[in-house]
Design a protein around this motif. Structure first.
Motif, PDB file in Angstrom:
ATOM      1  N   LYS A 122       0.820  -1.214   0.000  1.00 49.65           N
ATOM      2  CA  LYS A 122       0.000   0.000   0.000  1.00 49.65           C
ATOM      3  C   LYS A 122       0.853   1.262   0.000  1.00 49.65           C
ATOM      4  O   LYS A 122       0.639   2.171  -0.814  1.00 49.65           O
ATOM      5  CB  LYS A 122      -0.927  -0.004   1.212  1.00 49.65           C
ATOM      6  CG  LYS A 122      -1.865   1.209   1.247  1.00 49.65           C
ATOM      7  CD  LYS A 122      -2.928   1.066   2.309  1.00 49.65           C
ATOM      8  CE  LYS A 122      -3.926   2.217   2.249  1.00 49.65           C
ATOM      9  NZ  LYS A 122      -5.054   2.040   3.189  1.00 49.65           N
ATOM     10  N   TYR A 123       1.824   1.331   0.898  1.00 42.68           N
ATOM     11  CA  TYR A 123       2.567   2.577   1.084  1.00 42.68           C
ATOM     12  C   TYR A 123       3.848   2.653   0.270  1.00 42.68           C
ATOM     13  O   TYR A 123       4.296   3.741  -0.073  1.00 42.68           O
ATOM     14  CB  TYR A 123       2.876   2.771   2.576  1.00 42.68           C
ATOM     15  CG  TYR A 123       1.634   2.899   3.413  1.00 42.68           C
ATOM     16  CD1 TYR A 123       0.738   3.944   3.204  1.00 42.68           C
ATOM     17  CD2 TYR A 123       1.327   1.964   4.391  1.00 42.68           C
ATOM     18  CE1 TYR A 123      -0.426   4.053   3.953  1.00 42.68           C
ATOM     19  CE2 TYR A 123       0.168   2.068   5.150  1.00 42.68           C
ATOM     20  CZ  TYR A 123      -0.699   3.112   4.925  1.00 42.68           C
ATOM     21  OH  TYR A 123      -1.855   3.223   5.664  1.00 42.68           O
ATOM     22  N   VAL A 124       4.446   1.509  -0.043  1.00 42.93           N
ATOM     23  CA  VAL A 124       5.645   1.514  -0.886  1.00 42.93           C
ATOM     24  C   VAL A 124       5.271   1.253  -2.337  1.00 42.93           C
ATOM     25  O   VAL A 124       5.749   1.929  -3.246  1.00 42.93           O
ATOM     26  CB  VAL A 124       6.674   0.467  -0.399  1.00 42.93           C
ATOM     27  CG1 VAL A 124       7.911   0.470  -1.297  1.00 42.93           C
ATOM     28  CG2 VAL A 124       7.078   0.742   1.046  1.00 42.93           C
ATOM     29  N   ARG A 182      -3.817  -0.383  -4.238  1.00 39.91           N
ATOM     30  CA  ARG A 182      -5.009  -0.558  -3.436  1.00 39.91           C
ATOM     31  C   ARG A 182      -4.982  -1.995  -2.931  1.00 39.91           C
ATOM     32  O   ARG A 182      -4.763  -2.914  -3.728  1.00 39.91           O
ATOM     33  CB  ARG A 182      -6.262  -0.299  -4.261  1.00 39.91           C
ATOM     34  CG  ARG A 182      -6.541   1.189  -4.513  1.00 39.91           C
ATOM     35  CD  ARG A 182      -7.385   1.409  -5.732  1.00 39.91           C
ATOM     36  NE  ARG A 182      -6.589   1.300  -6.958  1.00 39.91           N
ATOM     37  CZ  ARG A 182      -7.097   1.226  -8.170  1.00 39.91           C
ATOM     38  NH1 ARG A 182      -8.403   1.222  -8.344  1.00 39.91           N
ATOM     39  NH2 ARG A 182      -6.311   1.144  -9.216  1.00 39.91           N
ATOM     40  N   VAL A 183      -5.170  -2.200  -1.639  1.00 39.31           N
ATOM     41  CA  VAL A 183      -4.930  -3.525  -1.067  1.00 39.31           C
ATOM     42  C   VAL A 183      -6.185  -4.085  -0.407  1.00 39.31           C
ATOM     43  O   VAL A 183      -6.966  -3.359   0.205  1.00 39.31           O
ATOM     44  CB  VAL A 183      -3.768  -3.503  -0.049  1.00 39.31           C
ATOM     45  CG1 VAL A 183      -2.479  -3.034  -0.714  1.00 39.31           C
ATOM     46  CG2 VAL A 183      -4.087  -2.610   1.147  1.00 39.31           C
ATOM     47  N   CYS A 195      -4.456  -1.581   7.518  1.00 41.56           N
ATOM     48  CA  CYS A 195      -4.055  -0.932   6.264  1.00 41.56           C
ATOM     49  C   CYS A 195      -4.920  -1.374   5.083  1.00 41.56           C
ATOM     50  O   CYS A 195      -4.919  -0.730   4.028  1.00 41.56           O
ATOM     51  CB  CYS A 195      -2.592  -1.244   5.937  1.00 41.56           C
ATOM     52  SG  CYS A 195      -1.410  -0.580   7.113  1.00 41.56           S
ATOM     53  N   SER A 196      -5.634  -2.465   5.252  1.00 40.27           N
ATOM     54  CA  SER A 196      -6.412  -3.023   4.142  1.00 40.27           C
ATOM     55  C   SER A 196      -7.581  -2.121   3.779  1.00 40.27           C
ATOM     56  O   SER A 196      -8.290  -1.612   4.640  1.00 40.27           O
ATOM     57  CB  SER A 196      -6.927  -4.412   4.535  1.00 40.27           C
ATOM     58  OG  SER A 196      -7.460  -5.075   3.423  1.00 40.27           O
ATOM     59  N   ASP A 197      -7.784  -1.925   2.481  1.00 37.15           N
ATOM     60  CA  ASP A 197      -8.898  -1.110   1.992  1.00 37.15           C
ATOM     61  C   ASP A 197     -10.210  -1.892   2.004  1.00 37.15           C
ATOM     62  O   ASP A 197     -11.285  -1.292   2.043  1.00 37.15           O
ATOM     63  CB  ASP A 197      -8.602  -0.613   0.576  1.00 37.15           C
ATOM     64  CG  ASP A 197      -7.377   0.290   0.522  1.00 37.15           C
ATOM     65  OD1 ASP A 197      -7.310   1.235   1.334  1.00 37.15           O
ATOM     66  OD2 ASP A 197      -6.482   0.035  -0.307  1.00 37.15           O
ATOM     67  N   THR A 198     -10.104  -3.191   1.916  1.00 38.20           N
ATOM     68  CA  THR A 198     -11.285  -4.041   2.063  1.00 38.20           C
ATOM     69  C   THR A 198     -10.847  -5.351   2.696  1.00 38.20           C
ATOM     70  O   THR A 198      -9.773  -5.876   2.390  1.00 38.20           O
ATOM     71  CB  THR A 198     -11.987  -4.315   0.721  1.00 38.20           C
ATOM     72  OG1 THR A 198     -13.218  -5.016   0.960  1.00 38.20           O
ATOM     73  CG2 THR A 198     -11.137  -5.141  -0.219  1.00 38.20           C
ATOM     74  N   GLY A 227     -14.309  -2.253  10.934  1.00 34.55           N
ATOM     75  CA  GLY A 227     -15.633  -2.807  10.664  1.00 34.55           C
ATOM     76  C   GLY A 227     -16.343  -2.179   9.485  1.00 34.55           C
ATOM     77  O   GLY A 227     -17.197  -2.802   8.856  1.00 34.55           O
ATOM     78  N   ASN A 228     -15.980  -0.945   9.135  1.00 29.31           N
ATOM     79  CA  ASN A 228     -16.640  -0.260   8.018  1.00 29.31           C
ATOM     80  C   ASN A 228     -16.289  -0.860   6.666  1.00 29.31           C
ATOM     81  O   ASN A 228     -16.978  -0.608   5.677  1.00 29.31           O
ATOM     82  CB  ASN A 228     -16.289   1.226   8.036  1.00 29.31           C
ATOM     83  CG  ASN A 228     -14.792   1.464   7.890  1.00 29.31           C
ATOM     84  OD1 ASN A 228     -13.985   0.743   8.485  1.00 29.31           O
ATOM     85  ND2 ASN A 228     -14.414   2.472   7.134  1.00 29.31           N
ATOM     86  N   CYS A 229     -15.217  -1.644   6.595  1.00 28.84           N
ATOM     87  CA  CYS A 229     -14.849  -2.250   5.305  1.00 28.84           C
ATOM     88  C   CYS A 229     -14.615  -3.753   5.440  1.00 28.84           C
ATOM     89  O   CYS A 229     -13.826  -4.336   4.696  1.00 28.84           O
ATOM     90  CB  CYS A 229     -13.624  -1.565   4.708  1.00 28.84           C
ATOM     91  SG  CYS A 229     -12.124  -1.696   5.699  1.00 28.84           S
TER      92      CYS A 229
END
Length: 491
Positions: A185-187, A191-192, A249-252, A271-273
């Motif tokens: 994600k950062y390096v 989108r992860v 860090c996970s987007d989903t 919990g939102n994703c």
């Protein structure tokens, strides 16, 4: 006077600590800035390196990558991988699909053929394989102590090897290596997403150490020593904290059961994703097996499905089976046969199979126990179509695809009274029993004897109820839930 002297002493102490720690703080600050600059430069270089593949019409293609170092294994996690790829290829046919794997002893075509042979899954578009040479860094045998930390740090280096070979637009960890998420994600600027089969650490593991209980991940010499138990508990709490940070860090986030959901919500706090996406089970293929009333038979088959890993607790199955054979109720025909079906990933798994063979010899049941290693899908169906009982003994199994397959095939399941089997699978359907649960060696033996003592009509009723309950775990249900969850990565 005394106040002035006290103030002077305080000032001197402040100067002392300032002179002692301030240079160190400056050095740490400089190092952090340098590290940030280096990582930022690497990210810029990777972004330049990320050249989208051009299609025939000249359009750029999105690169979607799965991190699955053991993609050629034959477990439920691999079935999730291939079904996820198939679902994405249907929806995004123009994308380029990449699988990071450590299976360097085979080629891509052999991996795809293995997926078809074991899972009856054939992809509709090509897949590129990035072969990783440092998979040994995530082998549990490499870290006899501090295994969780060793494997997690090893996964970062393995992830780095993967990132240096291919920088994707979308990165999905489908095997539980959460420590790779911030790297990509950062390096890598990706989108992860992650599909979590089993949390690397759980509150249940913390309670095992806290209560000084012996387990496959808590050696007896630690449980007998209060100091070592305290130290391990502190280590586990620190690891759980870091695990929560990298996971967030996970987007989903997709989890495979209610049990896994509860732990991931507690640790990752996203919990939102986070969604429950039940793993795909080839329900229809097993439902196609004709279900007839039992005929008089000379032998009852008891079948176990699961990779030969320590947490699957195959020794419990053999011990319970030996205890069952010792009961007078099964001394007369029909005879009993235990068949252990599973995948071997490496030499450690093969060693475990040999240990299980020796255990069956020690208990005097070697003539009644068979091992079927890495068998084809058709042969698996054949065994399930004939089996009377399906055994599963893992404590806190995250889900249990093999359990669902047994139920769909019409095999009466006997699973461990915990985790996914207890919360999601072996639950009543329309008020009817769909299977059985047990915990101890004696409990398994008694429940197997009870199932065998039932009338053929009663067993048929349970088999029908179990079959009717498993449609929620089909490939089609998985595809819809998976695509809905990963849609966040494509917006």
């Amino acid at each position: 006077m005394a106040a002035a002297k006290g103030g002077w002493l305080a000032c001197e102490l402040l100067r002392f600590f300032y002179s002692l720690f301030f240079p160190g703080l400056i050095v740490c600050g400089i190092l952090c800035v340098c590290l940030f600059i280096v990582l930022w430069m690497i990210r810029l270089l990777l972004q330049k390196k990320k050249k989208s593949v051009s299609s025939k019409n000249g359009k750029n293609q999105m690169v979607i990558a799965f991190f699955h170092p053991y993609c050629n294994a034959g477990g439920g996690g691999e079935r999730v991988l291939w079904c996820a790829l198939r679902a994405l290829q249907k929806k995004y046919p123009e994308a380029v699909y990449v699988v990071y794997t450590g299976d360097i002893n085979v080629n891509g075509q052999q991996i795809l053929e293995g997926a078809f042979r074991r899972f009856n899954i054939r992809l509709v578009h090509p897949v590129q394989f990035v072969f990783l040479k440092k998979r040994y860094l995530v082998e549990d045998s490499r870290y006899p102590h501090f295994t969780l930390l060793g494997q997690s740090l090893g996964s970062i280096f393995l992830g780095w090897e993967a990132l240096m070979q291919c920088v994707p637009d979308v990165y999905i960890d489908s095997m539980g290596y959460a420590f790779t998420l911030p790297l990509f994600k950062y390096v890598g600027g990706c989108r992860v997403g992650s599909y979590v089969h089993y949390p690397t650490i759980s509150t249940d593991m913390l309670s095992v150490v806290k209560n000084q209980n012996v387990g496959f991940n808590n050696a007896a010499f630690i449980t007998k020593n209060a100091f070592l138990s305290k130290a391990k508990l502190i280590y586990y709490h620190l690891f759980a904290f870091i695990y929560g940070l990298v996971g967030s860090c996970s987007d989903t986030v997709m989890v495979n059961s209610s049990w896994t959901l509860n732990h991931i919500l507690s640790l990752w706090k996203v919990g939102n994703c986070t969604d429950i996406v039940y793993p795909p089970c080839d329900v229809q293929t097993f439902l196609d097996i004709p279900l007839h009333e039992e005929e008089m038979t000379q032998e009852h088959l008891l079948v176990s499905i699961g990779q030969f890993r320590p947490e699957k607790n195959h020794p419990l199955q053999i011990r319970a089976f030996a205890k069952l054979l010792s009961k007078k109720v099964v001394e007369s025909p029909p005879s009993l046969k235990l068949v252990l079906i599973g995948g071997c990933r490496n030499k450690d798994d093969e060693l475990r199979v040999n240990q299980l063979r020796r255990l069956s010899e020690e208990l005097g049941v070697q003539e009644d126990v068979e091992f079927k290693i890495n068998i084809p899908f058709d042969e698996l169906k054949k065994y399930l179509s004939k089996a009377t009982i399906g055994l599963h003994t893992m404590w806190n199994e995250h889900f249990g695809i093999g359990i669902v397959e047994c139920m769909a095939a019409g095999t009466i399941i006997l699973a461990h009274n915990s985790g996914g089997p207890k919360l999601d699978i072996v639950i009543p359907h329309d008020g009817q029993i769909t299977g059985f649960l047990a915990e101890t060696e004696e409990g398994y033996a008694e429940t197997m004897a009870h199932i065998l003592s039932l009338s053929a009509e009663k067993r048929l009723q349970i088999r029908n109820s179990a079959r009717a309950s498993v449609s929620r775990f089909s490939d089609q249900e998985f595809e819809m839930a998976f695509l809905s969850s990963v849609e966040r990565l494509f917006k």
